[in-house]
Design a protein around this motif. Structure first.
Motif, PDB file in Angstrom:
ATOM      1  N   ARG A   9      45.974  90.015 -18.053  1.00  0.00           N
ATOM      2  CA  ARG A   9      45.906  90.970 -16.959  1.00  0.00           C
ATOM      3  C   ARG A   9      46.906  90.613 -15.866  1.00  0.00           C
ATOM      4  O   ARG A   9      47.075  89.454 -15.524  1.00  0.00           O
ATOM      5  N   GLY A  10      47.550  91.614 -15.337  1.00  0.00           N
ATOM      6  CA  GLY A  10      48.486  91.405 -14.244  1.00  0.00           C
ATOM      7  C   GLY A  10      47.987  92.096 -12.985  1.00  0.00           C
ATOM      8  O   GLY A  10      47.095  92.950 -13.031  1.00  0.00           O
TER       9      GLY A  10
ATOM     10  N   VAL B 193      57.001  92.974   0.884  1.00  0.00           N
ATOM     11  CA  VAL B 193      55.826  92.570   0.115  1.00  0.00           C
ATOM     12  C   VAL B 193      56.220  92.469  -1.353  1.00  0.00           C
ATOM     13  O   VAL B 193      56.723  93.434  -1.937  1.00  0.00           O
ATOM     14  N   ARG B 194      55.995  91.290  -1.928  1.00  0.00           N
ATOM     15  CA  ARG B 194      56.346  91.062  -3.332  1.00  0.00           C
ATOM     16  C   ARG B 194      55.078  90.711  -4.107  1.00  0.00           C
ATOM     17  O   ARG B 194      54.348  89.785  -3.734  1.00  0.00           O
ATOM     18  N   VAL B 195      54.827  91.444  -5.174  1.00  0.00           N
ATOM     19  CA  VAL B 195      53.617  91.258  -5.968  1.00  0.00           C
ATOM     20  C   VAL B 195      53.997  90.721  -7.341  1.00  0.00           C
ATOM     21  O   VAL B 195      54.815  91.319  -8.047  1.00  0.00           O
ATOM     22  N   THR B 196      53.435  89.574  -7.705  1.00  0.00           N
ATOM     23  CA  THR B 196      53.620  89.024  -9.042  1.00  0.00           C
ATOM     24  C   THR B 196      52.270  88.960  -9.732  1.00  0.00           C
ATOM     25  O   THR B 196      51.270  89.470  -9.214  1.00  0.00           O
ATOM     26  N   LYS B 197      52.226  88.306 -10.887  1.00  0.00           N
ATOM     27  CA  LYS B 197      51.013  88.314 -11.702  1.00  0.00           C
ATOM     28  C   LYS B 197      49.788  87.811 -10.952  1.00  0.00           C
ATOM     29  O   LYS B 197      48.704  88.390 -11.037  1.00  0.00           O
ATOM     30  N   ASP B 198      49.954  86.701 -10.220  1.00  0.00           N
ATOM     31  CA  ASP B 198      48.798  86.122  -9.537  1.00  0.00           C
ATOM     32  C   ASP B 198      49.124  85.713  -8.102  1.00  0.00           C
ATOM     33  O   ASP B 198      48.574  84.759  -7.577  1.00  0.00           O
ATOM     34  N   ARG B 199      50.037  86.462  -7.465  1.00  0.00           N
ATOM     35  CA  ARG B 199      50.426  86.092  -6.102  1.00  0.00           C
ATOM     36  C   ARG B 199      50.958  87.307  -5.347  1.00  0.00           C
ATOM     37  O   ARG B 199      51.631  88.165  -5.920  1.00  0.00           O
ATOM     38  N   ILE B 200      50.647  87.361  -4.043  1.00  0.00           N
ATOM     39  CA  ILE B 200      51.238  88.352  -3.142  1.00  0.00           C
ATOM     40  C   ILE B 200      51.992  87.581  -2.067  1.00  0.00           C
ATOM     41  O   ILE B 200      51.414  86.740  -1.375  1.00  0.00           O
ATOM     42  N   THR B 201      53.278  87.859  -1.926  1.00  0.00           N
ATOM     43  CA  THR B 201      54.114  87.160  -0.956  1.00  0.00           C
ATOM     44  C   THR B 201      54.650  88.157   0.059  1.00  0.00           C
ATOM     45  O   THR B 201      55.169  89.214  -0.318  1.00  0.00           O
ATOM     46  N   VAL B 202      54.502  87.823   1.344  1.00  0.00           N
ATOM     47  CA  VAL B 202      55.032  88.670   2.408  1.00  0.00           C
ATOM     48  C   VAL B 202      56.149  87.908   3.108  1.00  0.00           C
ATOM     49  O   VAL B 202      55.958  86.768   3.542  1.00  0.00           O
TER      50      VAL B 202
ATOM     51  N   ALA C  42      59.938  74.208 -12.127  1.00  0.00           N
ATOM     52  CA  ALA C  42      60.983  75.163 -11.753  1.00  0.00           C
ATOM     53  C   ALA C  42      60.344  76.467 -11.311  1.00  0.00           C
ATOM     54  O   ALA C  42      59.253  76.826 -11.752  1.00  0.00           O
ATOM     55  N   SER C  43      61.027  77.156 -10.422  1.00  0.00           N
ATOM     56  CA  SER C  43      60.537  78.462  -9.978  1.00  0.00           C
ATOM     57  C   SER C  43      61.714  79.318  -9.542  1.00  0.00           C
ATOM     58  O   SER C  43      62.814  78.813  -9.298  1.00  0.00           O
ATOM     59  N   LYS C  44      61.456  80.614  -9.447  1.00  0.00           N
ATOM     60  CA  LYS C  44      62.485  81.550  -8.991  1.00  0.00           C
ATOM     61  C   LYS C  44      62.301  81.827  -7.509  1.00  0.00           C
ATOM     62  O   LYS C  44      61.173  81.930  -7.025  1.00  0.00           O
TER      63      LYS C  44
END
Length: 362
Positions: free
Chosen positions: A307-308, A344-353, A169-171
């Motif tokens: 770490r985030g 640009v969306r930044v999560t713990k271990d991902r950058i999404t554009v 599952a994912s958001k």
């Protein structure tokens, strides 16, 4: 109840039966709806797989006002047993068999539309009984929840071959949780329901032993022990809280059996001794959340990397402008225009554009 039926007959005689939704008033808020013969026949075909039963029973518990639903499932020699326990409104004793009749419902004014369609026609439990070996109310208390048992011969009503894999599952960008990968088995059916009812009710799925341990732990945290001193019987408690009355393994086995859960004496001792941990709710499992420990301090994992990834607003804005410039070449070749600056969306271990685009008229 006869007065209610007399009124129904009077209205039918004055306005025509076709305008009347209720055929019979069964009392305690239950009615029998008027449904065409075609709809009655179609109902049997609404259940195509065991997973369909799971969804319908979960919806039924939800519509009964349940905040917690427990599903114990097991399979032996091709026979699947599903036990659903909830803390909803319960079923009156004289309705425990009649609710499996066609068109019987307590939801005359509250039919609900969800991702699976309309619910509340009074056909779901009828359909389930038509397609299974057994479908019954094991125990219930009006206002205190219910326990339903469904037994299915999987040679007659199939289920997915892979019943062990859990879905992924994912958001999405709007923060909505959904199942995106995995076989459409019982696990996924429950997970999809949990995603749909993320803030409505909690669902727990496991073996009979795991569900018994979870019920016992939850009841122990909910029920005031001083209240137990004045109880004549566990029957006066909500169904999902009754195991807290068990004074020893023998009591535990008896109460669990009355609820539809069969366990051994050894298992009862292990549960009472705290050797079997309660289950996480499905939502917590999907979200990978830690639920508060019951009766014990939380364990701290010092080796976990906590770490985030954090990027300043200025750097994100600069990166967005760079992405917008680099997008220009692609946009000119495919007649595209950006409807707004790249997100640009930044999560713990991902950058999404994300590029929101409008297509130009050619």
């Amino acid at each position: 109840m006869s007065d209610g039926n007399d009124l129904i007959s009077f209205i039918a005689s004055m306005s025509g039966e076709g305008n009347l939704r209720v055929e019979e008033n069964l009392g305690d808020g239950f009615v029998r709806l008027r449904v065409s013969e075609a709809e009655r026949r179609q109902a049997k075909h609404d259940i195509q797989h065991v997973e369909d039963i799971v969804v319908e029973m979960l919806r039924n518990a939800r519509d009964a006002g349940a905040r917690n639903i427990y599903l114990a499932t097991s399979k032996e020699e091709g026979v699947r047993t599903l036990l659903f326990l909830d803390d909803g409104s319960g079923v009156p004793e004289d309705m425990r068999d009649r609710i499996f009749d066609a068109r019987v419902t307590s939801k005359l004014e509250s039919m609900r539309m969800d991702k699976w369609g309309v619910h509340g026609r009074g056909m779901a439990l009828f359909s389930i009984r038509q397609n299974t070996q057994t479908a019954e109310v094991v125990t219930s208390a009006q206002g205190g929840g219910s326990s339903f048992r469904v037994v299915v011969d999987t040679a007659s009503l199939g289920e997915r071959a892979d019943q062990s894999t859990w879905p992924t599952a994912s958001k999405d960008d709007d923060g909505i949780l959904s199942c995106v990968k995995g076989p459409h088995n019982i696990n996924r059916a429950v997970c999809e329901f949990a995603c749909e009812e993320l803030h409505g009710c909690d669902v727990y799925l496991g073996t009979p032993t795991e569900i018994a341990a979870t019920l016992y732990a939850h009841a122990a945290s909910r029920v005031d022990t001083t209240r137990l001193l004045f109880l004549d019987s566990e029957q006066s408690l909500p169904v999902v809280d009754r195991l807290t009355c068990a004074a020893d393994a023998g009591d535990f086995i008896r109460i669990a059996s009355d609820m539809g859960i069969e366990i051994s004496e050894r298992t009862a001792h292990r549960i009472l001794g705290g050797s079997i941990a309660p289950l996480k709710s499905i939502a917590s499992r999907l979200l990978r959340e830690k639920e508060p420990a019951i009766g014990e301090p939380a364990q701290i994992d010092l080796t976990r990397d906590r770490r985030g990834l954090k990027i300043s607003k200025e750097d994100i804005a600069s990166f967005s402008r760079t992405m917008e410039r680099d997008f220009t070449d692609l946009a000119s070749r495919y007649f595209l225009t950006l409807s707004r600056e790249p997100k640009v969306r930044v999560t713990k271990d991902r950058i999404t554009v994300t590029f929101d685009i409008d297509k130009e008229d050619t």
